[in-house]
Motif scaffolding. Structure first.
Motif, PDB file in Angstrom:
ATOM      1  N   ARG A   8       0.815  -1.220   0.000  1.00 44.40           N
ATOM      2  CA  ARG A   8       0.000   0.000   0.000  1.00 44.40           C
ATOM      3  C   ARG A   8       0.846   1.267   0.000  1.00 44.40           C
ATOM      4  O   ARG A   8       0.774   2.105   0.895  1.00 44.40           O
ATOM      5  N   ARG A  10       2.246   4.924  -0.772  1.00 45.99           N
ATOM      6  CA  ARG A  10       1.647   6.252  -1.024  1.00 45.99           C
ATOM      7  C   ARG A  10       1.642   6.531  -2.515  1.00 45.99           C
ATOM      8  O   ARG A  10       0.656   7.008  -3.078  1.00 45.99           O
ATOM      9  N   ASN A  24      -1.565   3.920  -3.459  1.00 44.75           N
ATOM     10  CA  ASN A  24      -2.053   2.855  -2.573  1.00 44.75           C
ATOM     11  C   ASN A  24      -1.925   1.466  -3.192  1.00 44.75           C
ATOM     12  O   ASN A  24      -2.645   0.544  -2.808  1.00 44.75           O
ATOM     13  N   ASP A  56       5.565  -1.875   5.176  1.00 45.44           N
ATOM     14  CA  ASP A  56       4.437  -0.949   5.166  1.00 45.44           C
ATOM     15  C   ASP A  56       4.874   0.326   4.456  1.00 45.44           C
ATOM     16  O   ASP A  56       5.733   1.060   4.942  1.00 45.44           O
ATOM     17  N   ARG A  58       2.853   2.954   3.393  1.00 47.31           N
ATOM     18  CA  ARG A  58       1.826   4.010   3.358  1.00 47.31           C
ATOM     19  C   ARG A  58       2.416   5.405   3.308  1.00 47.31           C
ATOM     20  O   ARG A  58       1.767   6.340   2.818  1.00 47.31           O
TER      21      ARG A  58
END
Length: 476
Positions: A8, A10, A24, A56, A58
């Motif tokens: 995921r 950005r 995403n 991760d 994000r």
């Protein structure tokens, strides 16, 4: 097989032909290759428990690993030497040659790891290196072993100098080699280390240093050797006005004519700098697909000039970026090099005199800042470098089947504040150049949360500084 999921993100800037940028989205890596891009609409819950590692993403902008097409890594030992801080190319070299005579194999290995660590932290996953001085038992193997230790994809170029001052060259006689020995050692290195397979971690290229330090015979024989073994050719060319004058005086030709006469043009050749190539040279390089390693920071540091970047790209010259030697840039941050390439191209064009095209007056910066956009600069640092190093079908894009070489930069840092919220890719080039948070080479995480994972940096830096003092002071 090992699997890694970048989850995921950005933004993922793939640098593919369509300039695809995904928000995403996720990226699945398996056994050193990019397996697939997973759009935001696809559920990844099950996949999270099936892979070996999850990052991760994000708060990250994800780009292909950056590619450095020109470096002299041993020069990390001689950064900011006071006596040459304000010198142009020839006097800079003449001030440093006597210091470099003291290089040892340990110095080359340690400085190589320091230089590669700096590159990896800037998001660079593949680098070439041009080692052209071999005193005290130094071998190119020392650099290759450093790359294997730290985990960088590496193009090791066997440089050489054979024409010393007594023969009209620039380097002192004490640092030149016999040409027969150069060719024999170069062949050994190719046969020992060069890996032509897809996704190889080590390439070897043939790289006599420059017109002012090697003979024309060595240039010709080096080209024959390289092509007999299907490896690439690299050298310096047309770096500044003194370089041009030397070629004119010694060989009665331009640098481009020199290269063409000696067989040093073609899709398997790339030259460092090319700042002073003339119109004929630019056309020759475009027609023959001869590449250039553009080194903007070094060109500014040594006041060598401004490469007409947009003009050359529009003509069709393959161009990648290079940080050049750590003693003529004093840094090895490839993301910042891309930023500087963008800025220098804009100001360089603005400085050109007005010209007449199709009956109208055109001013230098006719396109304004769009002369070189942030995404243009990122393309130079990724796909441009892959093309110049002959690896356009393996590197430089986030694409299924390509090598899993990835750089991930945080978007929630101080330098990105107020920029990444609007355009994370644009901010990456326009804002101050951060270090990467994660760097992945061949599917292996070699930078994690801003730290090198493959070597202990504290002792490495300490030893590097000890060796730097030994080299400059001439002590053991």
């Amino acid at each position: 097989m090992t699997t890694l999921l970048i989850h995921r993100a950005r933004c993922i800037a793939t640098m593919d032909d369509a300039q695809t940028e995904l928000q995403n989205a996720s990226l699945l890596i398996r056994d050193g290759r990019i397996e697939r891009l997973i759009p935001a609409t696809e559920n990844t819950d099950a996949l999270l428990t099936q892979v070996d590692e999850v990052i991760d993403a994000r708060h990250h902008v994800v780009v292909p690993g950056l590619i450095n097409t020109h470096h002299h890594m041993y020069q990390s030992l001689t950064r900011a030497i006071p006596g040459v801080q304000n010198a142009e190319l020839f006097s800079w070299l003449q001030g440093l040659y006597p210091i470099w005579v003291g290089l040892t194999p340990e110095m080359v290995r340690v400085s190589g790891q320091v230089a590669m660590a700096e590159l990896l932290l800037s998001g660079c996953t593949t680098s070439s290196d041009h080692l052209y001085i071999y005193p005290n038992g130094v071998r190119l193997d020392d650099s290759i072993e450093a790359a294997h230790t730290i985990g960088m994809r590496f193009t090791a170029t066997r440089g050489s100098m054979s024409v010393g001052q007594s023969q009209g060259g620039l380097p002192p006689d004490s640092v030149v080699e016999k040409e027969s020995a150069i060719l024999k050692e170069t062949q050994r290195l190719i046969e020992t280390w060069h890996d032509a397979s897809f996704g190889a971690m080590t390439h070897v290229a043939v790289a006599p240093c420059s017109p002012f330090s090697v003979s024309q015979d060595l240039m010709r024989e080096s080209a024959k050797l390289a092509r007999a073994h299907s490896v690439r050719l690299h050298t310096h060319l047309a770096e500044n006005d003194h370089d041009i004058a030397y070629t004119k005086e010694k060989f009665n030709c331009t640098p481009a004519q020199y290269a063409e006469d000696l067989g040093w043009v073609g899709h398997d050749v790339w030259h460092a700098h090319g700042v002073k190539l003339d119109e004929e040279g630019t056309y020759l390089f475009a027609r023959t697909r001869t590449g250039i390693a553009h080194c903007p920071c070094s060109n500014m540091r040594l006041a060598s000039g401004i490469l007409p970047l947009r003009k050359m790209l529009d003509a069709g010259v393959p161009i990648g970026l290079g940080v050049d030697g750590s003693a003529s840039n004093d840094a090895a941050h490839l993301l910042n090099e891309a930023r500087q390439a963008m800025l220098l191209a804009r100001v360089g064009r603005a400085m050109e005199l007005p010209r007449v095209e199709d009956g109208r007056t055109v001013y230098g910066c006719d396109r304004g800042p769009a002369e070189m956009t942030p995404r243009d600069a990122l393309r130079l640092a990724t796909r441009g470098g892959a093309q110049v190093l002959g690896r356009a079908n393996e590197l430089g894009q986030i694409k299924a089947g390509y090598c899993a070489d990835i750089a991930m930069f945080r978007t929630d840092t101080l330098s990105m504040a107020g920029g990444a919220v609007h355009d994370p890719v644009g901010a990456l080039l326009l804002c101050a150049s951060d270090n990467t948070d994660y760097t992945i080479v061949n599917g292996r995480v070699v930078v994690s949360q801003g730290e090198i994972t493959t070597v202990d940096m504290g002792p490495l830096i300490e030893r590097h500084n000890q060796l730097a003092l030994q080299l400059v002071l001439g002590t053991n």
